[in-house]
Scaffold this motif. Sequence first.
Motif, PDB file in Angstrom:
ATOM      1  N   THR A   1     -43.111   7.995   2.691  1.00 26.39           N
ATOM      2  CA  THR A   1     -43.683   9.219   3.252  1.00 26.39           C
ATOM      3  C   THR A   1     -45.076   8.921   3.805  1.00 26.39           C
ATOM      4  OG1 THR A   1     -42.429  10.597   1.729  1.00 26.39           O
ATOM      5  CG2 THR A   1     -44.460  11.543   2.604  1.00 26.39           C
TER       6      THR A   1
ATOM      7  N   SER B   1     -48.581  11.026   6.129  1.00 27.49           N
ATOM      8  CA  SER B   1     -49.179  12.347   6.356  1.00 27.49           C
ATOM      9  C   SER B   1     -50.516  12.158   7.061  1.00 27.49           C
ATOM     10  CB  SER B   1     -49.396  13.041   5.005  1.00 27.49           C
ATOM     11  OG  SER B   1     -50.210  12.222   4.175  1.00 27.49           O
TER      12      SER B   1
ATOM     13  N   HIS C   1     -52.672   3.413   1.729  1.00 32.94           N
ATOM     14  CA  HIS C   1     -52.258   3.762   3.092  1.00 32.94           C
ATOM     15  C   HIS C   1     -53.394   3.505   4.080  1.00 32.94           C
ATOM     16  CE1 HIS C   1     -48.275   5.876   2.565  1.00 32.94           C
ATOM     17  NE2 HIS C   1     -48.640   5.629   1.317  1.00 32.94           N
TER      18      HIS C   1
HETATM   19 CU   LIG Z   1     -49.153   6.712   5.032  1.00 34.77          CU
END
Ligand SMILES: [Cu+2]
Length: 523
Positions: free
Chosen positions: A119, A121, A169
């Motif tokens: 996932t 975002s 991330h």
């Molecule tokens: Cu990410």
Amino acid sequence: MFGWKFFDRRELKVAFIALLLTISVLSIILPRSLVSANTGTPAYAPNRSLSPTDLPSASSPADRVVVTLITEEKLGQLADGVTYDFWTFNGTVPGPMIRLRLNQTVEMHIINPPNSTMTHSIDSHAILGTGGGGALSQTPPGQESIFQFKALRVGLFMYHCATPDIPSHIANGMYGLILVEPPGGLPKLNHEFYIAQGEFYTTGSFGQKGFQGFDFQKADAETPDYVVFNGRVGLMTGNRTLQVNVGDTVRIFFLNAGPNLDSSLHIIGGMLDRVYLEGSLLSPPLLNVQTTLVPAGGSVMVEFTAEVPGTLTIVDHSLFRIHHGALGYIKVNGPANPALFSSIKNATITESLNMSTTATQAITNSSSSASNATTVYIVNFAYSPADISVPVGTTVTWVNQDSVGHTVTEGDPNSPKAANLRAFDSSEEALTGKVALMGPGESWSYTFTAPGTYEYYCIVHPYMIGYITVTSASGSNATRGYGQLTNFSITGGRGIVAMSAVGIVILVGLMLVFARPGRKESI
Ligand SMILES: [Cu+2]
């Protein structure tokens, strides 16, 4: 048992042969499809760095804009010969700069492709709202999230992925800038550059060739192997050096993505004439600043006028980070201006003091083994590595990984030699009178028998420039290009070889089966 009665021996034999044929053909053909299915990407790593010149012009003052960000996980180059699985917005590091005006409403689309492993975002520091959008934008692979926000504050703001583990991330490349301009826009300058500093934490140490994985322990300990501008060592050096002219006004949008280190932004040989501290565009700028501190997760906008011809060097003045890749150049083109800057008396210099060799030299030194063959790839209209040193007798092979044709032609593109005077030339213009291009996927080799430094370029793209230094001493270092890359890109290579071997064995068996009846008949 029951079924056997329906076949006589002859039919059984035919069925057996048909089965063997099917298996053997499959096991020979299948591995090829496995290669393309497994890699999904070409056998080389494209450059994922966003060019510092790649940024949008001022946005239209429309009330509502649509922004689409695709969260792509992509193999790319972290340095020459070093590949890394970047997590990106729109396939580049940093992601695109999103340029807005105050009070615009943004409809933000986050698309996570089906082949993503996790996932993703977005959380933007420009967004007023819970999690900066993080809660509204969590998007599993194969899905899309859409949310809207209003740009309520002028400034230069970071955006980044906000999916746990968030720092991981960011450390893998998911960051960029949102510029919210005042209603009238920023004053127009001659050049705008978009530069993002970020750390990378790799399984191997700095410069180690081949594919490098993400090292969570190093990230947690805040000990990066790479500190780079726009996700790559050498993005703004060599033939990628940024170019301006004397008298030009320059604006840099600078992001320090971190995730851990603060940056002491400094331009060697230049001056930060106006510093919009921490991305605050409505505050009066600081004037005539040497070094400005940019916190992790922060930004700065700096402006200056290029006064003196020469080369400006962009660094994080925590200067050992040069050894980790934090180095870029801006070439200020123009006639010498001795009144502003000139030598009066030179000391005698006996040793080589080349500042520009720092980062690239560290990489070159790390591959200590001498080699009699080396490869230079042509990727994204550049020779990579662009500057190598090889011992005399080395055969250098250029492999064209681009989608268009190129040449490898000795000389300086600014004063090209006649075709018959070139030391080497893949185009064979001297022989044929025509320029033959190395097509996509083609390669060309040349063996260097005379020491010296050779400059070369592409006849059809003369901004592509490379250097080969041929040393007379044996055992000197050779940069080995992407030699180890193939180990990575053809995943499951052993399995493929094994399957092909099985296919060949079965085929040989089949030939024996067919051969036997033939022998009988001949008796
Ligand atoms: Cu990410």
